[in-house]
Design a protein around this motif. Structure first.
Motif, mmCIF file in Angstrom:
data_model
loop_
_atom_site.group_PDB
_atom_site.id
_atom_site.type_symbol
_atom_site.label_atom_id
_atom_site.label_comp_id
_atom_site.label_asym_id
_atom_site.label_seq_id
_atom_site.Cartn_x
_atom_site.Cartn_y
_atom_site.Cartn_z
ATOM 1 N N SER A 196 0.894 -1.261 -0.005
ATOM 2 C CA SER A 196 -0.023 -0.065 -0.005
ATOM 3 C C SER A 196 0.764 1.177 -0.040
ATOM 4 N N ILE A 197 0.502 2.104 -0.791
ATOM 5 C CA ILE A 197 1.488 3.533 -1.081
ATOM 6 C C ILE A 197 0.312 4.477 -0.938
ATOM 7 N N LEU A 198 0.578 5.198 0.254
ATOM 8 C CA LEU A 198 -0.293 6.493 0.677
ATOM 9 C C LEU A 198 0.558 7.924 0.317
ATOM 10 N N ASN A 199 -0.030 8.637 -0.311
ATOM 11 C CA ASN A 199 0.938 9.911 -0.853
ATOM 12 C C ASN A 199 0.290 11.098 -0.243
ATOM 13 N N CYS A 200 1.164 12.082 0.188
ATOM 14 C CA CYS A 200 0.835 13.242 0.542
ATOM 15 C C CYS A 200 1.817 14.383 0.285
ATOM 16 N N ASP A 201 1.157 15.471 -0.033
ATOM 17 C CA ASP A 201 2.038 16.629 -0.502
ATOM 18 C C ASP A 201 1.823 17.943 0.377
ATOM 19 N N LYS B 212 8.613 18.451 -2.090
ATOM 20 C CA LYS B 212 7.575 18.401 -1.129
ATOM 21 C C LYS B 212 6.588 17.464 -1.013
ATOM 22 N N HIS B 213 7.018 16.277 -1.123
ATOM 23 C CA HIS B 213 6.362 14.958 -1.233
ATOM 24 C C HIS B 213 6.724 14.060 -0.215
ATOM 25 N N LEU B 214 5.718 13.328 0.536
ATOM 26 C CA LEU B 214 6.035 12.369 1.214
ATOM 27 C C LEU B 214 5.140 11.078 1.142
ATOM 28 N N SER B 215 5.307 9.895 1.377
ATOM 29 C CA SER B 215 4.677 8.782 1.036
ATOM 30 C C SER B 215 4.975 7.687 2.276
ATOM 31 N N LEU B 216 3.784 7.096 2.414
ATOM 32 C CA LEU B 216 3.609 5.867 3.372
ATOM 33 C C LEU B 216 3.706 4.524 2.811
ATOM 34 N N HIS B 217 4.707 3.725 2.769
ATOM 35 C CA HIS B 217 4.448 2.463 2.380
ATOM 36 C C HIS B 217 4.061 1.200 3.518
ATOM 37 N N ILE B 218 3.281 0.634 3.074
ATOM 38 C CA ILE B 218 2.744 -0.690 4.086
ATOM 39 C C ILE B 218 3.121 -1.696 3.332
ATOM 40 N N VAL B 219 3.836 -2.480 3.666
ATOM 41 C CA VAL B 219 4.227 -3.930 2.859
ATOM 42 C C VAL B 219 4.709 -5.019 3.991
ATOM 43 N N PRO B 220 3.955 -6.314 4.040
ATOM 44 C CA PRO B 220 2.743 -6.560 3.377
ATOM 45 C C PRO B 220 1.533 -5.884 4.098
ATOM 46 N N SER B 221 0.669 -5.735 3.188
ATOM 47 C CA SER B 221 -0.634 -4.947 3.663
ATOM 48 C C SER B 221 -1.411 -6.201 4.383
ATOM 49 N N GLN B 222 -2.033 -5.850 5.181
ATOM 50 C CA GLN B 222 -3.009 -6.794 6.161
ATOM 51 C C GLN B 222 -4.344 -6.179 6.301
ATOM 52 N N PRO B 223 -5.290 -6.950 6.347
ATOM 53 C CA PRO B 223 -6.894 -6.475 6.493
ATOM 54 C C PRO B 223 -6.948 -5.500 7.591
ATOM 55 N N GLY B 224 -6.191 -5.717 8.789
ATOM 56 C CA GLY B 224 -6.167 -4.992 10.059
ATOM 57 C C GLY B 224 -5.887 -3.615 9.755
ATOM 58 N N ASP B 225 -4.986 -3.241 8.458
ATOM 59 C CA ASP B 225 -4.619 -1.956 8.264
ATOM 60 C C ASP B 225 -5.555 -1.048 7.550
ATOM 61 N N SER B 226 -6.755 -1.751 7.379
ATOM 62 C CA SER B 226 -7.818 -0.962 6.951
ATOM 63 C C SER B 226 -8.296 0.276 7.862
ATOM 64 N N ALA B 227 -8.015 1.378 7.493
ATOM 65 C CA ALA B 227 -8.489 2.565 8.367
ATOM 66 C C ALA B 227 -8.216 3.693 7.688
ATOM 67 N N VAL B 228 -8.345 4.966 8.163
ATOM 68 C CA VAL B 228 -8.057 6.217 7.361
ATOM 69 C C VAL B 228 -6.680 6.882 7.915
ATOM 70 N N TYR B 229 -5.653 7.167 6.861
ATOM 71 C CA TYR B 229 -4.510 7.420 7.407
ATOM 72 C C TYR B 229 -4.312 8.989 6.963
ATOM 73 N N PHE B 230 -3.915 9.677 8.032
ATOM 74 C CA PHE B 230 -3.826 11.223 8.185
ATOM 75 C C PHE B 230 -2.195 11.414 7.969
ATOM 76 N N CYS B 231 -1.874 12.244 7.118
ATOM 77 C CA CYS B 231 -0.648 12.973 7.008
ATOM 78 C C CYS B 231 -0.583 14.229 7.817
ATOM 79 N N ALA B 232 0.525 14.454 8.333
ATOM 80 C CA ALA B 232 0.583 15.857 9.080
ATOM 81 C C ALA B 232 1.775 16.397 9.406
ATOM 82 N N ALA B 233 1.830 17.728 9.310
ATOM 83 C CA ALA B 233 3.370 18.382 9.266
ATOM 84 C C ALA B 233 3.244 19.488 10.093
ATOM 85 N N SER B 234 4.728 19.772 10.811
ATOM 86 C CA SER B 234 4.715 20.896 11.577
ATOM 87 C C SER B 234 5.967 21.580 11.114
ATOM 88 N N ALA B 235 6.172 22.728 11.845
ATOM 89 C CA ALA B 235 7.479 23.625 11.295
ATOM 90 C C ALA B 235 8.029 24.031 12.782
#
Lengths: 115, 113
Positions: free
Chosen positions: A19-24, A71-94
């Motif tokens: 699973s690859i989730l992207n964030c800009d 200005k891009h980050l990504s989250l890789h999940i491998v191997p993906s599992q059914p328990g990973d089913s959820a909403v994924y939030f990207c966040a940033a701070s300065a």
């Protein structure tokens, strides 16, 4: 004006695959990035983070990659599992350590991992 | 147990009611937050308290009134709300000079009729 963007509201992946989730982000002052995971009826929980001095951070099945020039980050999940089913939030701070946890969040991506 | 507890989990109120949301953290943190999550929107920061002092009010209408009596407790007092205020209200805490990692409660689902 949204400073952290997750352009894919949903992602569906077969169990065992990657699973690859992207964030800009738009703010070049951001220097610390986090991923949170949220199940229904629960609050977000911290998953993994990365500082701008690194381009990769790995924790078990989860790896976050940071491309500062894009200005891009990504989250890789491998191997993906059914328990990973959820909403994924990207966040940033300065200004890590001085922002009292002032985080800017994306809208989230719903990940569904099917058997 | 998350370490950050919010009550009530669900609240239905009319526009003329006065109610309060409560948050309690057992993690020894010194900064607490209220976030609002509306449908299809990012988490929006509402208030930040550090060492019981409000340090940020993110342009929130006065019908929302926070209170932080000590570093472990945070309240959000609600009065004369509008239907568009219906949302999930999330409390979070952290160490004030930390990394930005927030510990969230499970949220209070508010419905304004």
């Amino acid at each position: 004006d949204q400073q952290v963007k997750q352009n894919s509201p949903s992602l569906s992946v077969q169990e065992g695959r990657i699973s690859i989730l992207n964030c800009d982000y738009t703010n070049s002052m951001f220097d610390y990035f986090l991923w949170y995971k949220k199940y229904p009826a629960e609050g977000p929980t911290f998953l993994i983070s990365i500082s701008s001095i690194k381009d990769k951070n790995e924790d078990g099945r989860f790896t976050v990659f940071l491309n500062k020039s894009a200005k891009h980050l990504s989250l890789h999940i491998v191997p993906s599992q059914p328990g990973d089913s959820a909403v994924y939030f990207c966040a940033a701070s300065a200004g890590r350590g001085s922002t009292l946890g002032r985080l800017y969040f994306g809208r989230g991506t719903q990940l569904t991992v099917w058997p | 147990e998350t370490g950050v507890t919010q009550t009530p989990r669900h609240l239905v109120m009319g526009m003329t009611n006065k109610k309060s949301l409560k948050c309690e953290q057992h993690l020894g943190h010194n900064a607490m937050y209220w976030y609002k999550q509306s449908a299809k929107k990012p988490l929006e920061l509402m208030f930040v308290y550090s060492l019981e002092e409000r340090v940020e009010n993110n342009s929130v209408p006065s019908r929302f009134s926070p209170e932080c009596p000590n570093s472990s407790h945070l309240f959000l007092h609600l009065h004369t709300l509008q239907p568009e205020d219906s949302a999930l209200y999330l409390c979070a805490s952290t160490w004030g000079a930390g990394t930005g990692e927030l510990f969230f409660g499970e949220g209070s689902r508010l419905t304004v009729l």
